[in-house]
Motif scaffolding. Structure first.
Motif, PDB file in Angstrom:
ATOM      1  N   ILE A  15     -27.367 -12.887  20.198  1.00 39.78           N
ATOM      2  CA  ILE A  15     -27.556 -11.435  20.242  1.00 39.78           C
ATOM      3  C   ILE A  15     -27.337 -10.913  21.654  1.00 39.78           C
ATOM      4  O   ILE A  15     -26.659  -9.899  21.864  1.00 39.78           O
ATOM      5  CB  ILE A  15     -28.953 -11.059  19.712  1.00 39.78           C
ATOM      6  CG1 ILE A  15     -29.024 -11.331  18.211  1.00 39.78           C
ATOM      7  CG2 ILE A  15     -29.285  -9.606  20.014  1.00 39.78           C
ATOM      8  CD1 ILE A  15     -30.409 -11.235  17.620  1.00 39.78           C
ATOM      9  N   ILE A  16     -27.875 -11.604  22.642  1.00 36.55           N
ATOM     10  CA  ILE A  16     -27.696 -11.184  24.039  1.00 36.55           C
ATOM     11  C   ILE A  16     -26.225 -11.241  24.416  1.00 36.55           C
ATOM     12  O   ILE A  16     -25.695 -10.314  25.037  1.00 36.55           O
ATOM     13  CB  ILE A  16     -28.546 -12.059  24.986  1.00 36.55           C
ATOM     14  CG1 ILE A  16     -30.032 -11.743  24.801  1.00 36.55           C
ATOM     15  CG2 ILE A  16     -28.150 -11.846  26.444  1.00 36.55           C
ATOM     16  CD1 ILE A  16     -30.968 -12.675  25.534  1.00 36.55           C
ATOM     17  N   LEU A  17     -25.557 -12.306  24.049  1.00 38.21           N
ATOM     18  CA  LEU A  17     -24.140 -12.448  24.358  1.00 38.21           C
ATOM     19  C   LEU A  17     -23.313 -11.355  23.683  1.00 38.21           C
ATOM     20  O   LEU A  17     -22.432 -10.758  24.306  1.00 38.21           O
ATOM     21  CB  LEU A  17     -23.643 -13.830  23.941  1.00 38.21           C
ATOM     22  CG  LEU A  17     -22.207 -14.161  24.297  1.00 38.21           C
ATOM     23  CD1 LEU A  17     -22.009 -14.102  25.799  1.00 38.21           C
ATOM     24  CD2 LEU A  17     -21.862 -15.551  23.787  1.00 38.21           C
ATOM     25  N   CYS A  18     -23.609 -11.066  22.428  1.00 38.31           N
ATOM     26  CA  CYS A  18     -22.891  -9.999  21.717  1.00 38.31           C
ATOM     27  C   CYS A  18     -23.147  -8.640  22.360  1.00 38.31           C
ATOM     28  O   CYS A  18     -22.229  -7.828  22.498  1.00 38.31           O
ATOM     29  CB  CYS A  18     -23.293  -9.979  20.247  1.00 38.31           C
ATOM     30  SG  CYS A  18     -22.667 -11.389  19.317  1.00 38.31           S
ATOM     31  N   ALA A  19     -24.393  -8.385  22.769  1.00 40.15           N
ATOM     32  CA  ALA A  19     -24.720  -7.111  23.421  1.00 40.15           C
ATOM     33  C   ALA A  19     -23.963  -6.980  24.728  1.00 40.15           C
ATOM     34  O   ALA A  19     -23.431  -5.912  25.051  1.00 40.15           O
ATOM     35  CB  ALA A  19     -26.223  -7.007  23.646  1.00 40.15           C
ATOM     36  N   MET A  20     -23.901  -8.059  25.492  1.00 40.98           N
ATOM     37  CA  MET A  20     -23.163  -8.019  26.760  1.00 40.98           C
ATOM     38  C   MET A  20     -21.677  -7.776  26.522  1.00 40.98           C
ATOM     39  O   MET A  20     -21.047  -6.999  27.227  1.00 40.98           O
ATOM     40  CB  MET A  20     -23.370  -9.320  27.525  1.00 40.98           C
ATOM     41  CG  MET A  20     -24.715  -9.424  28.181  1.00 40.98           C
ATOM     42  SD  MET A  20     -24.934 -10.967  29.078  1.00 40.98           S
ATOM     43  CE  MET A  20     -23.420 -11.101  29.983  1.00 40.98           C
ATOM     44  N   ALA A  21     -21.133  -8.453  25.538  1.00 37.54           N
ATOM     45  CA  ALA A  21     -19.714  -8.279  25.235  1.00 37.54           C
ATOM     46  C   ALA A  21     -19.433  -6.843  24.799  1.00 37.54           C
ATOM     47  O   ALA A  21     -18.428  -6.242  25.203  1.00 37.54           O
ATOM     48  CB  ALA A  21     -19.292  -9.256  24.141  1.00 37.54           C
TER      49      ALA A  21
ATOM     50  N   ALA B 216     -25.733 -15.305  34.993  1.00 38.17           N
ATOM     51  CA  ALA B 216     -27.161 -15.460  34.692  1.00 38.17           C
ATOM     52  C   ALA B 216     -27.347 -16.071  33.304  1.00 38.17           C
ATOM     53  O   ALA B 216     -28.243 -16.892  33.103  1.00 38.17           O
ATOM     54  CB  ALA B 216     -27.867 -14.102  34.781  1.00 38.17           C
ATOM     55  N   LEU B 217     -26.495 -15.687  32.371  1.00 40.67           N
ATOM     56  CA  LEU B 217     -26.565 -16.253  31.024  1.00 40.67           C
ATOM     57  C   LEU B 217     -26.241 -17.744  31.050  1.00 40.67           C
ATOM     58  O   LEU B 217     -26.927 -18.545  30.413  1.00 40.67           O
ATOM     59  CB  LEU B 217     -25.603 -15.513  30.088  1.00 40.67           C
ATOM     60  CG  LEU B 217     -25.549 -15.994  28.650  1.00 40.67           C
ATOM     61  CD1 LEU B 217     -26.906 -15.845  27.987  1.00 40.67           C
ATOM     62  CD2 LEU B 217     -24.501 -15.224  27.875  1.00 40.67           C
ATOM     63  N   ARG B 218     -25.232 -18.110  31.819  1.00 43.68           N
ATOM     64  CA  ARG B 218     -24.877 -19.535  31.926  1.00 43.68           C
ATOM     65  C   ARG B 218     -26.023 -20.353  32.521  1.00 43.68           C
ATOM     66  O   ARG B 218     -26.228 -21.495  32.156  1.00 43.68           O
ATOM     67  CB  ARG B 218     -23.629 -19.686  32.794  1.00 43.68           C
ATOM     68  CG  ARG B 218     -22.365 -19.291  32.098  1.00 43.68           C
ATOM     69  CD  ARG B 218     -21.138 -19.604  32.952  1.00 43.68           C
ATOM     70  NE  ARG B 218     -19.993 -18.931  32.406  1.00 43.68           N
ATOM     71  CZ  ARG B 218     -19.291 -17.975  33.028  1.00 43.68           C
ATOM     72  NH1 ARG B 218     -19.610 -17.609  34.246  1.00 43.68           N
ATOM     73  NH2 ARG B 218     -18.272 -17.408  32.446  1.00 43.68           N
ATOM     74  N   ARG B 219     -26.739 -19.746  33.459  1.00 44.00           N
ATOM     75  CA  ARG B 219     -27.861 -20.444  34.109  1.00 44.00           C
ATOM     76  C   ARG B 219     -29.160 -20.310  33.320  1.00 44.00           C
ATOM     77  O   ARG B 219     -30.190 -20.815  33.744  1.00 44.00           O
ATOM     78  CB  ARG B 219     -28.081 -19.862  35.507  1.00 44.00           C
ATOM     79  CG  ARG B 219     -26.970 -20.162  36.462  1.00 44.00           C
ATOM     80  CD  ARG B 219     -27.335 -19.663  37.858  1.00 44.00           C
ATOM     81  NE  ARG B 219     -26.141 -19.618  38.656  1.00 44.00           N
ATOM     82  CZ  ARG B 219     -25.670 -18.549  39.262  1.00 44.00           C
ATOM     83  NH1 ARG B 219     -26.325 -17.406  39.205  1.00 44.00           N
ATOM     84  NH2 ARG B 219     -24.570 -18.603  39.967  1.00 44.00           N
ATOM     85  N   LEU B 220     -29.114 -19.564  32.218  1.00 43.28           N
ATOM     86  CA  LEU B 220     -30.289 -19.285  31.396  1.00 43.28           C
ATOM     87  C   LEU B 220     -31.395 -18.609  32.207  1.00 43.28           C
ATOM     88  O   LEU B 220     -32.591 -18.849  31.990  1.00 43.28           O
ATOM     89  CB  LEU B 220     -30.808 -20.559  30.724  1.00 43.28           C
ATOM     90  CG  LEU B 220     -29.807 -21.266  29.804  1.00 43.28           C
ATOM     91  CD1 LEU B 220     -30.407 -22.555  29.268  1.00 43.28           C
ATOM     92  CD2 LEU B 220     -29.372 -20.357  28.677  1.00 43.28           C
TER      93      LEU B 220
END
Length: 119
Positions: free
Chosen positions: A11-17, A80-84
Motif C-alpha cells: 500500500i505504501i509503495l502504491c501510494a508513493m508511485a 527510506a522504503l528500501r531501508r525500511l
C-alpha cells in the motif's frame, strides 16, 4: 499477522508511485504545453524571451521547481522504503502530499495566466 506487513508495504509503495506519477505528470504537462502569449497580465517577474516572444509566468516556473523538489523527495522516500525506515518514509510521504497540493495550485495559476484550458 505475518501477511499484514507485506500488504502495508504494498500500500505504501502504491501510494508513493501514485503521488510520484501525479507530480511528474503535472510537471511534464507544464513543460510540454507552450505558454500562449495573451493580453492577460502575467505574474510578477515573468521570464521573457525577446527572440521568441515567449513569456513564462512566475507560477509556471514555481510549479516546475516544486515538481523537481517533489521528485527529489520521492527519490528520498524510495531510499527510506528500501531501508525500511518507516518514520522517515512517513515524513517524506507527508511532504509529498503537501507538495501535491501546492503543485496543483501553482499549475492552475499557470493555466489561468497562460490561457491554457483545463481538461
Amino acid at each position: 499477522m505475518p501477511t499484514s506487513t507485506p500488504n502495508r508495504w504494498l500500500i505504501i509503495l502504491c501510494a508513493m508511485a501514485f503521488l510520484l506519477g501525479g507530480l511528474l505528470g503535472v510537471g511534464l504537462t507544464l513543460l510540454v504545453r507552450p505558454a500562449a502569449t495573451t493580453s492577460r497580465p502575467a505574474a510578477a517577474a515573468p521570464i521573457t524571451s525577446p527572440s521568441a516572444g515567449l513569456v513564462i509566468p512566475a507560477s509556471c516556473r514555481q510549479a516546475v521547481d516544486k515538481a523537481q523538489q517533489a521528485s527529489s523527495t520521492a527519490e528520498d522516500a524510495l531510499q527510506a522504503l528500501r531501508r525500511l525506515d518507516t518514520a522517515r518514509l512517513q515524513r517524506l510521504l507527508d511532504q509529498l502530499q503537501d507538495a501535491q497540493h501546492e503543485l496543483d495550485t501553482l499549475a492552475q495559476q499557470c493555466r489561468d495566466q497562460t490561457g491554457t484550458p483545463t481538461r
